[in-house]
Design a protein around this motif. Structure first.
Motif, PDB file in Angstrom:
ATOM      1  N   MET A  73       0.805  -1.214   0.000  1.00 13.43           N
ATOM      2  CA  MET A  73       0.000   0.000   0.000  1.00 13.43           C
ATOM      3  C   MET A  73       0.844   1.272   0.000  1.00 13.43           C
ATOM      4  O   MET A  73       0.471   2.209  -0.690  1.00 13.43           O
ATOM      5  N   PRO A  74       1.964   1.378   0.731  1.00  9.28           N
ATOM      6  CA  PRO A  74       2.693   2.642   0.773  1.00  9.28           C
ATOM      7  C   PRO A  74       3.062   3.208  -0.600  1.00  9.28           C
ATOM      8  O   PRO A  74       2.972   4.405  -0.810  1.00  9.28           O
ATOM      9  N   GLY A  75       3.455   2.380  -1.562  1.00  9.92           N
ATOM     10  CA  GLY A  75       3.802   2.883  -2.882  1.00  9.92           C
ATOM     11  C   GLY A  75       2.613   2.996  -3.818  1.00  9.92           C
ATOM     12  O   GLY A  75       2.739   3.487  -4.935  1.00  9.92           O
ATOM     13  N   SER A  76       1.452   2.554  -3.366  1.00 12.08           N
ATOM     14  CA  SER A  76       0.250   2.552  -4.200  1.00 12.08           C
ATOM     15  C   SER A  76      -0.325   3.958  -4.347  1.00 12.08           C
ATOM     16  O   SER A  76      -0.144   4.814  -3.502  1.00 12.08           O
ATOM     17  N   ILE A  77      -1.061   4.155  -5.437  1.00  6.09           N
ATOM     18  CA  ILE A  77      -1.692   5.445  -5.705  1.00  6.09           C
ATOM     19  C   ILE A  77      -3.188   5.314  -5.428  1.00  6.09           C
ATOM     20  O   ILE A  77      -3.894   4.589  -6.132  1.00  6.09           O
ATOM     21  N   PRO A  78      -3.666   6.008  -4.393  1.00  2.86           N
ATOM     22  CA  PRO A  78      -5.094   5.932  -4.074  1.00  2.86           C
ATOM     23  C   PRO A  78      -5.924   6.879  -4.934  1.00  2.86           C
ATOM     24  O   PRO A  78      -5.425   7.918  -5.396  1.00  2.86           O
ATOM     25  N   SER A 128       1.231   9.038  -4.509  1.00  2.00           N
ATOM     26  CA  SER A 128       1.176   7.746  -3.824  1.00  2.00           C
ATOM     27  C   SER A 128       0.893   7.968  -2.338  1.00  2.00           C
ATOM     28  O   SER A 128       0.938   9.103  -1.843  1.00  2.00           O
ATOM     29  N   VAL A 129       0.626   6.887  -1.654  1.00  2.00           N
ATOM     30  CA  VAL A 129       0.446   6.957  -0.203  1.00  2.00           C
ATOM     31  C   VAL A 129       1.701   7.551   0.436  1.00  2.00           C
ATOM     32  O   VAL A 129       1.611   8.391   1.331  1.00  2.00           O
ATOM     33  N   ASP A 130       2.877   7.164  -0.057  1.00  3.28           N
ATOM     34  CA  ASP A 130       4.132   7.720   0.461  1.00  3.28           C
ATOM     35  C   ASP A 130       4.194   9.236   0.264  1.00  3.28           C
ATOM     36  O   ASP A 130       4.641   9.961   1.158  1.00  3.28           O
ATOM     37  N   ASP A 131       3.761   9.706  -0.905  1.00  2.26           N
ATOM     38  CA  ASP A 131       3.763  11.150  -1.174  1.00  2.26           C
ATOM     39  C   ASP A 131       2.844  11.884  -0.198  1.00  2.26           C
ATOM     40  O   ASP A 131       3.188  12.948   0.314  1.00  2.26           O
ATOM     41  N   ILE A 132       1.679  11.323   0.038  1.00  4.14           N
ATOM     42  CA  ILE A 132       0.715  11.940   0.952  1.00  4.14           C
ATOM     43  C   ILE A 132       1.274  11.956   2.372  1.00  4.14           C
ATOM     44  O   ILE A 132       1.172  12.961   3.077  1.00  4.14           O
TER      45      ILE A 132
END
Length: 88
Positions: free
Chosen positions: A1-6, A50-54
């Motif tokens: 999930m961390p690298g995923s784009i929600p 991505s989740v990381d960006d957020i």
């Protein structure tokens, strides 16, 4: 999930509701009024970040927050369970 784009699920529309003075998720059967934390996260979803960006944006805005990454990850898990979000 961390690298995923929600992305916000197509069944929902995120918008500012002046009458409630809050962000809400609208869906065919009703509306969910979001608390401040949920709104901080969901308003950053743009289908590109991505989740990381957020998480990085929130860490920059709230540098003294403890367990922020864990809280954000838990929120995304919960939001996916509620079908508020999908991942691309």
């Amino acid at each position: 999930m961390p690298g995923s784009i929600p992305v916000i699920n197509r069944m929902f529309r995120l918008q500012w509701e002046e009458a409630q003075a809050a962000w809400v998720l609208l869906y065919p059967e009703g509306m969910v009024q979001l608390n401040a934390s949920a709104a901080e996260i969901l308003t950053r979803i743009d289908g590109i970040k991505s989740v990381d960006d957020i998480q990085a944006e929130l860490n920059a805005k709230y540098p003294d927050a403890e367990d922020l990454e864990q809280d954000v990850n838990e929120f995304f898990t919960h939001a996916q369970t509620l079908n508020w979000i999908d991942y691309v």
